[in-house]
Design a protein around this motif. Structure first.
Motif, PDB file in Angstrom:
ATOM      1  N   ARG A  63     -10.182 -15.991 -25.719  1.00 43.65           N
ATOM      2  CA  ARG A  63     -10.267 -14.343 -25.870  1.00 43.65           C
ATOM      3  C   ARG A  63      -9.873 -13.926 -27.249  1.00 43.65           C
ATOM      4  N   THR A  64     -10.193 -12.855 -27.691  1.00 43.88           N
ATOM      5  CA  THR A  64      -9.581 -12.185 -28.693  1.00 43.88           C
ATOM      6  C   THR A  64      -8.258 -11.807 -28.775  1.00 43.88           C
ATOM      7  N   GLY A  65      -7.565 -11.545 -29.733  1.00 35.98           N
ATOM      8  CA  GLY A  65      -6.228 -11.145 -29.666  1.00 35.98           C
ATOM      9  C   GLY A  65      -5.966 -10.051 -28.760  1.00 35.98           C
ATOM     10  N   THR A  66      -6.797  -9.105 -28.461  1.00 35.26           N
ATOM     11  CA  THR A  66      -6.403  -7.959 -27.682  1.00 35.26           C
ATOM     12  C   THR A  66      -6.554  -8.341 -26.591  1.00 35.26           C
ATOM     13  N   GLY A  67      -7.407  -9.369 -26.146  1.00 39.09           N
ATOM     14  CA  GLY A  67      -7.777  -9.667 -24.762  1.00 39.09           C
ATOM     15  C   GLY A  67      -8.879  -9.063 -24.271  1.00 39.09           C
ATOM     16  N   LYS A  68      -9.292  -7.899 -25.085  1.00 36.84           N
ATOM     17  CA  LYS A  68     -10.606  -7.272 -24.842  1.00 36.84           C
ATOM     18  C   LYS A  68     -11.791  -7.833 -24.571  1.00 36.84           C
ATOM     19  N   HIS A  69     -11.995  -9.028 -25.139  1.00 32.86           N
ATOM     20  CA  HIS A  69     -13.313  -9.799 -25.145  1.00 32.86           C
ATOM     21  C   HIS A  69     -13.118 -11.071 -25.024  1.00 32.86           C
ATOM     22  N   GLY A  89      -8.221 -19.232 -46.926  1.00 32.70           N
ATOM     23  CA  GLY A  89      -9.570 -18.742 -46.591  1.00 32.70           C
ATOM     24  C   GLY A  89      -9.633 -18.432 -45.160  1.00 32.70           C
ATOM     25  N   THR A  90      -9.239 -19.316 -44.396  1.00 31.41           N
ATOM     26  CA  THR A  90      -9.192 -19.126 -42.933  1.00 31.41           C
ATOM     27  C   THR A  90      -8.313 -18.105 -42.496  1.00 31.41           C
ATOM     28  N   ARG A  91      -7.180 -17.979 -43.048  1.00 32.18           N
ATOM     29  CA  ARG A  91      -6.457 -16.861 -42.720  1.00 32.18           C
ATOM     30  C   ARG A  91      -6.969 -15.386 -43.061  1.00 32.18           C
ATOM     31  N   LEU A  92      -7.756 -15.490 -44.015  1.00 27.65           N
ATOM     32  CA  LEU A  92      -8.701 -14.015 -44.287  1.00 27.65           C
ATOM     33  C   LEU A  92      -9.765 -13.847 -43.451  1.00 27.65           C
ATOM     34  N   MET A  93     -10.387 -15.105 -42.889  1.00 29.01           N
ATOM     35  CA  MET A  93     -11.522 -15.079 -41.867  1.00 29.01           C
ATOM     36  C   MET A  93     -10.858 -14.414 -40.643  1.00 29.01           C
ATOM     37  N   TYR A  94      -9.668 -15.181 -40.413  1.00 32.10           N
ATOM     38  CA  TYR A  94      -9.028 -14.667 -39.199  1.00 32.10           C
ATOM     39  C   TYR A  94      -8.685 -12.818 -39.211  1.00 32.10           C
ATOM     40  N   TRP A  95      -8.386 -12.462 -40.361  1.00 32.97           N
ATOM     41  CA  TRP A  95      -8.074 -10.952 -40.445  1.00 32.97           C
ATOM     42  C   TRP A  95      -9.328 -10.408 -40.280  1.00 32.97           C
ATOM     43  N   MET A  96     -10.673 -10.877 -40.870  1.00 28.18           N
ATOM     44  CA  MET A  96     -11.792  -9.979 -40.590  1.00 28.18           C
ATOM     45  C   MET A  96     -11.953 -10.002 -39.188  1.00 28.18           C
ATOM     46  N   PHE A  97     -11.869 -11.277 -38.358  1.00 23.82           N
ATOM     47  CA  PHE A  97     -12.233 -11.315 -37.027  1.00 23.82           C
ATOM     48  C   PHE A  97     -11.390 -10.171 -36.202  1.00 23.82           C
ATOM     49  N   ASP A  98     -10.080 -10.206 -36.631  1.00 24.39           N
ATOM     50  CA  ASP A  98      -9.225  -9.176 -35.983  1.00 24.39           C
ATOM     51  C   ASP A  98      -9.793  -7.774 -36.274  1.00 24.39           C
ATOM     52  N   HIS A  99     -10.005  -7.318 -37.281  1.00 26.60           N
ATOM     53  CA  HIS A  99     -10.471  -6.000 -37.676  1.00 26.60           C
ATOM     54  C   HIS A  99     -11.961  -5.622 -37.325  1.00 26.60           C
ATOM     55  N   LEU A 100     -12.773  -6.561 -36.977  1.00 19.07           N
ATOM     56  CA  LEU A 100     -14.091  -6.266 -36.719  1.00 19.07           C
ATOM     57  C   LEU A 100     -14.344  -6.700 -35.484  1.00 19.07           C
ATOM     58  N   GLU A 101     -13.509  -6.720 -34.521  1.00 23.77           N
ATOM     59  CA  GLU A 101     -13.606  -6.929 -33.009  1.00 23.77           C
ATOM     60  C   GLU A 101     -14.826  -5.854 -32.456  1.00 23.77           C
ATOM     61  N   PHE A 102     -14.548  -4.716 -32.838  1.00 24.00           N
ATOM     62  CA  PHE A 102     -15.427  -3.711 -32.292  1.00 24.00           C
ATOM     63  C   PHE A 102     -17.048  -4.231 -32.275  1.00 24.00           C
TER      64      PHE A 102
END
Length: 177
Positions: A56-62, A147-160
């Motif tokens: 799941r995503t970090g928020t658990g919403k998906h 690079g991977t950490r930046l990708m993960y940051w984007m994942f977190d902020h684009l979950e919507f």
């Protein structure tokens, strides 16, 4: 395992200079993000054969991946069925095999039964190398590459932007596939 008609398999290997318990922990930990597996969180009804699992995503919403644990033999083998919730593709099987070698661990990631020509097959074929490279970095240095950490940051902020069909309420953990 031999391919089934209409399916394909992929095998990825890497050597990690770390203790087998460290590598195993990174692949099976719950309660925190799995940096090797696209920073998803493993949720399960129990870490043993026959139990349910989800990434799941970090928020658990998906829910990103839904499946069942097929094999759980610490610290050597972990396998589960794997279905991306955003696709209508049939499930495949993902297995991690750990083998102590000298001062480290050889990790083999196998993806079997991927439906040929599907988005699942494309994602899994390209993702295997990324998962193992991230696992190696985390086990050897304590964190994935910049690079991977930046990708993960984007994942977190684009979950919507994830499809509504991936919302957790559509994928209860206690249901069977």
């Amino acid at each position: 395992m031999a391919e089934q008609p209409g399916t394909e398999d992929a095998v990825f290997k890497i050597f990690i200079e770390a203790d087998i318990e460290r590598v195993w922990h990174e692949l099976t930990k719950t309660g925190e993000a799995q940096g090797a597996v696209f920073n998803a969180w493993l949720h399960t009804t129990g870490l043993k054969t026959g139990e349910r699992m989800q990434m799941r995503t970090g928020t658990g919403k998906h829910v990103i991946v839904d499946g069942d644990i097929v094999t759980f033999e610490p610290p050597y083998r972990y396998a589960h069925t794997h279905r991306f919730t955003q696709y209508d593709d049939p499930p495949c099987t993902v297995s991690y095999e750990l083998r102590p070698v000298g001062s480290g661990v050889e990790v083999t990631l196998r993806v079997t039964g991927m439906p040929t020509g599907t988005r699942t097959a494309k994602s899994m074929t390209s993702g295997g190398t990324t998962i193992l490279a991230s696992l190696k970095a985390i086990c050897e240095t304590g964190r994935p590459s910049l690079g991977t950490r930046l990708m993960y940051w984007m994942f977190d902020h684009l979950e919507f932007v994830l499809p509504a069909r991936t919302r957790s309420e559509h994928w209860p953990l206690n249901r069977r596939q």
